[in-house]
Write an enzyme that holds these catalytic residues in place. Structure first.
Site, mmCIF file in Angstrom:
data_model
loop_
_atom_site.group_PDB
_atom_site.id
_atom_site.type_symbol
_atom_site.label_atom_id
_atom_site.label_comp_id
_atom_site.label_asym_id
_atom_site.label_seq_id
_atom_site.Cartn_x
_atom_site.Cartn_y
_atom_site.Cartn_z
ATOM 1 N N SER A 164 0.863 -1.173 0.000
ATOM 2 C CA SER A 164 0.000 0.000 0.000
ATOM 3 C C SER A 164 0.904 1.229 0.000
ATOM 4 O O SER A 164 2.081 1.145 0.379
ATOM 5 C CB SER A 164 -0.891 0.012 1.250
ATOM 6 O OG SER A 164 -1.532 1.262 1.420
ATOM 7 N N TYR A 176 -2.539 -1.225 10.524
ATOM 8 C CA TYR A 176 -2.539 -1.364 9.069
ATOM 9 C C TYR A 176 -1.219 -0.884 8.458
ATOM 10 O O TYR A 176 -0.578 -1.602 7.685
ATOM 11 C CB TYR A 176 -3.712 -0.604 8.445
ATOM 12 C CG TYR A 176 -3.813 -0.806 6.948
ATOM 13 C CD1 TYR A 176 -4.341 -1.985 6.430
ATOM 14 C CD2 TYR A 176 -3.361 0.158 6.058
ATOM 15 C CE1 TYR A 176 -4.424 -2.196 5.064
ATOM 16 C CE2 TYR A 176 -3.440 -0.037 4.689
ATOM 17 C CZ TYR A 176 -3.972 -1.209 4.189
ATOM 18 O OH TYR A 176 -4.036 -1.414 2.834
#
Length: 319
Positions: A164, A176
């Protein structure tokens, strides 16, 4: 001078575009193992590679995910159940794949499975919240890769890791970004380790796209659950109306920021799997290319200022 530099830039991109066109031959003999195919990027990629003629092995967490894909795809297509958090599930899938691919080996694994919740300020969370996500987003990537790496080395194939832009910069709290920074580190070390064996290791770093991971309703429910189980002392630090402000901000921003064209990501994945000369990194999404990735190279003080200037301020903030 300006026209000369512009000409060089145009020439570079034309050369790169032309160089990246060729695709690998013999797709019908090449097996591709994809995790997280129940929905989103993994589901679209599995269907897309099947249409292109690859032998796709799509892993799903649910029986419904498997069934839907089997109905939609060709006879070459294979599905299997996988829970990346469980070593026995990962090993069982690897054994099935080994029997299926035989001596030719596995052309590619695409580590797409991941979760985005729980995500919240760090002091809202417990170590178990971190562990639950790291087990999927990081340990799961490593476990799946290592389980099939001998098969990939045999085929001189590829490992494609879906990270990401938040593996390059961390705009908020929670596990995350920690997990995605870990994927980036694993990707880099594995890429260098595999050079002698002719294995390519590629990384996909998407920006914001419209998936369940950016659904403000789903995220809002997760925030509320975390808020309700927090100690009262922490809630007092943030103020009784903090949660309402967060929900309003998510509703206003996420839809605007998230790109609905998931094929931008899928096309990068397909190129990583199928191109003769894949890129080391792909950053699909205009926000990734022109905001998040450039910000990751900026001085820390400037990046902090930019990210915090419109942040929701806790009730007991001291600045």
């Amino acid at each position: 001078m300006f026209l000369y530099l512009l000409g060089l830039v145009v020439f570079y991109y034309l050369y790169r575009w032309f160089r990246e066109i060729p695709r690998v031959p013999g797709k019908g003999d090449k097996y591709v193992y994809i995790t997280g195919c129940d929905s989103g990027f993994g589901n679209l990629l599995a269907r897309h590679l099947d249409e292109l003629g690859f032998c796709v092995i799509a892993s799903c967490f649910t029986e419904k995910g498997e069934e839907d894909l089997r109905k939609a795809c060709s006879g070459r297509f294979t599905t299997l159940h996988l829970d990346v958090k469980k070593n026995e599930s990962v090993d069982k899938a690897a054994a099935l794949i080994k029997d299926k691919v035989g001596a030719r080996g596995l052309w590619a694994v695409v580590n797409n499975a991941g979760v985005a919740m729980p995500s919240a300020p760090c002091d809202w969370l417990t170590i178990d919240d971190y562990k639950s996500m790291l087990d999927v987003n990081l340990n799961g990537v490593i476990a799946v890769t290592l389980s099939v790496l001998p098969l990939i080395k045999k085929a001189r194939g590829r490992v494609v890791n879906v990270a990401s832009v938040f593996g390059r910069i961390s705009p908020g709290g929670g596990p995350y970004t920690v997990s995605k920074f870990g994927v980036e580190a694993f990707n880099d070390s594995l890429r260098r380790n595999m050079v002698p064996f002719g294995v390519k290791v590629l990384c996909i770093e998407p920006g914001f796209f419209k998936t369940t991971m950016t659904d403000w309703i789903v995220l809002g429910k997760s925030f509320k659950q975390l808020w309700e189980k927090m100690p009262q002392e922490v809630r007092d630090d943030y103020g009784h109306d903090y949660l309402d402000k967060v929900e309003v901000r998510m509703r206003e921003k996420l839809d605007k920021m998230s790109d609905a064209d998931l094929m931008k990501v899928v096309s990068c994945m397909e190129h990583a799997v199928a191109a003769v000369r894949p890129r080391t990194r792909y950053s699909p999404g205009w926000d990734a290319k022109f905001f998040w990735i450039p910000m990751s190279y900026m001085p820390t003080r400037f990046a902090d200022w930019l990210l915090l200037k419109k942040a929701i301020i806790p009730a007991k903030a001291v600045y």
